[in-house]
Enzyme design. Structure first.
Site, short mmCIF file in Angstrom:
data_model
loop_
_atom_site.label_atom_id
_atom_site.label_comp_id
_atom_site.label_asym_id
_atom_site.label_seq_id
_atom_site.Cartn_x
_atom_site.Cartn_y
_atom_site.Cartn_z
N GLU A 189 0.82 -1.20 0.00
CA GLU A 189 0.00 0.00 0.00
C GLU A 189 0.86 1.26 0.00
O GLU A 189 1.51 1.57 0.99
CB GLU A 189 -0.92 0.02 1.22
CG GLU A 189 -1.82 1.23 1.26
CD GLU A 189 -2.73 1.25 2.48
OE1 GLU A 189 -3.65 2.09 2.49
OE2 GLU A 189 -2.53 0.45 3.41
N GLU A 284 -11.90 1.97 4.33
CA GLU A 284 -10.91 2.37 5.33
C GLU A 284 -10.98 3.88 5.57
O GLU A 284 -10.13 4.66 5.12
CB GLU A 284 -9.50 1.95 4.91
CG GLU A 284 -8.54 2.00 6.10
CD GLU A 284 -7.13 1.62 5.74
OE1 GLU A 284 -6.51 0.89 6.51
OE2 GLU A 284 -6.63 2.09 4.70
#
Length: 309
Positions: A189, A284
């Site tokens: 990520e 998220e």
């Protein structure tokens, strides 16, 4: 899926205004009392996280999962899964199985100081990373997970950039040796939180994936972070599409649900769907509004952004 005449959506609109949804309070959620299959109200596979609906479902993990399922969410993601007790991990896995839900990402965190991490090439950090990959592979069996988030850490200022990249590639190859036989995938990520973080752009991640050359190493494209770091979301996703295995959501500024910032999520979700993406889109982000009203508004925001068909 057409939502204009969906009774649940009308109900949630009223709830957002009145703070209702009293049906879902109490020790047993509505989902637990039903015998019919869980409804799937969305075109994409959105995955909430624990705490997102605590004002309706309470603090218990299983009750929260049941509530998510009843609302039509087909998946869950839980960054902190590896740090939970074995008992809670098993309860989470059982609740997901009962509700026919998927497990999204959890984080592989070797526990060492990210300021001196995989960019250094030091054997002690590579060994710690591989050891956590082995633990993650075992945990994945408990919750039927496929993906786990990894980040390489901070820059090593004493080394040239290309040397740091080579060190990360080598570490991820070692991790892939652990995960690939199990059909598991680490998703790296790129982040925007700190300028000292090495991995910040999708093209960096793409290059590393191509160098590692394993189905066990792919990209987690977090739309919030990438809007902050590079923008031009759809074009940049297209460039990296064959290496993107997982997507995360958050509007910018604020990192809250779609519709609270500048990102045109209706268009982004439409494009993702047209690409044929069948993976998980992790939610998220935080809730823009507090309490039950905020939770109902969040659900309604996803129905609105998902209404591209």
């Amino acid at each position: 899926m057409e939502h204009q005449n969906n009774p649940r959506r009308s109900f949630l609109k009223k709830a957002a205004a009145s703070g209702a949804l009293a049906t879902f309070t109490g020790g047993i959620s509505f989902a637990q009392s039903q015998s019919e299959p869980i409804r799937r109200d969305f075109n994409l596979n959105y995955a909430p996280h624990f705490g997102m609906f605590k004002h309706h479902a309470g603090d218990d993990y299983v009750d929260q999962i049941n509530f998510m399922a009843e609302q039509g969410f087909p998946a869950l993601e839980d960054n902190g899964l590896m740090k939970r007790s074995p008992e809670d991990q098993k309860r989470i896995g059982a609740a997901l199985e009962k509700n026919g839900m998927q497990m999204g990402v959890f984080v592989i965190d070797p526990g060492f100081n990210w300021k001196v991490a995989l960019t250094t090439g030091k054997q002690e950090y590579i060994d710690a990373f591989v050891q956590e990959c082995e633990k993650a592979a075992e945990l994945a069996k408990v919750v039927n997970a496929k993906w786990m988030t990894v980040v390489p850490g901070y820059f090593e200022r004493k080394l040239p950039m290309d040397q740091q990249t080579s060190n990360i590639i080598e570490a991820y190859r070692r991790g892939a040796e652990v995960l690939e036989p199990h059909g598991l995938t680490m998703v790296m990520e790129p982040l925007s939180d700190n300028p000292d973080l090495y991995l910040r752009h999708s093209n960096q991640s793409y290059m590393i994936c191509k160098a590692v050359d394993s189905p066990a190493v792919k990209i987690l494209y977090d739309i919030y972070h990438m809007q902050r770091n590079e923008g031009n979301l759809i074009a940049n996703m297209e460039l990296c599409w064959d290496e993107i295995a997982y997507i995360q959501i958050g509007d910018n500024p604020g990192r809250k649900e779609p519709g609270t910032g500048e990102i045109n999520y209706l268009n982004v979700f439409k494009w993702i769907d047209e690409k044929g993406f069948k993976g998980i889109c992790g939610m998220e982000h935080g809730n823009a509004q507090p309490g039950k009203e905020g939770e109902a508004a969040l659900i309604e925001a996803y129905h609105t952004a998902d209404k591209f068909k």
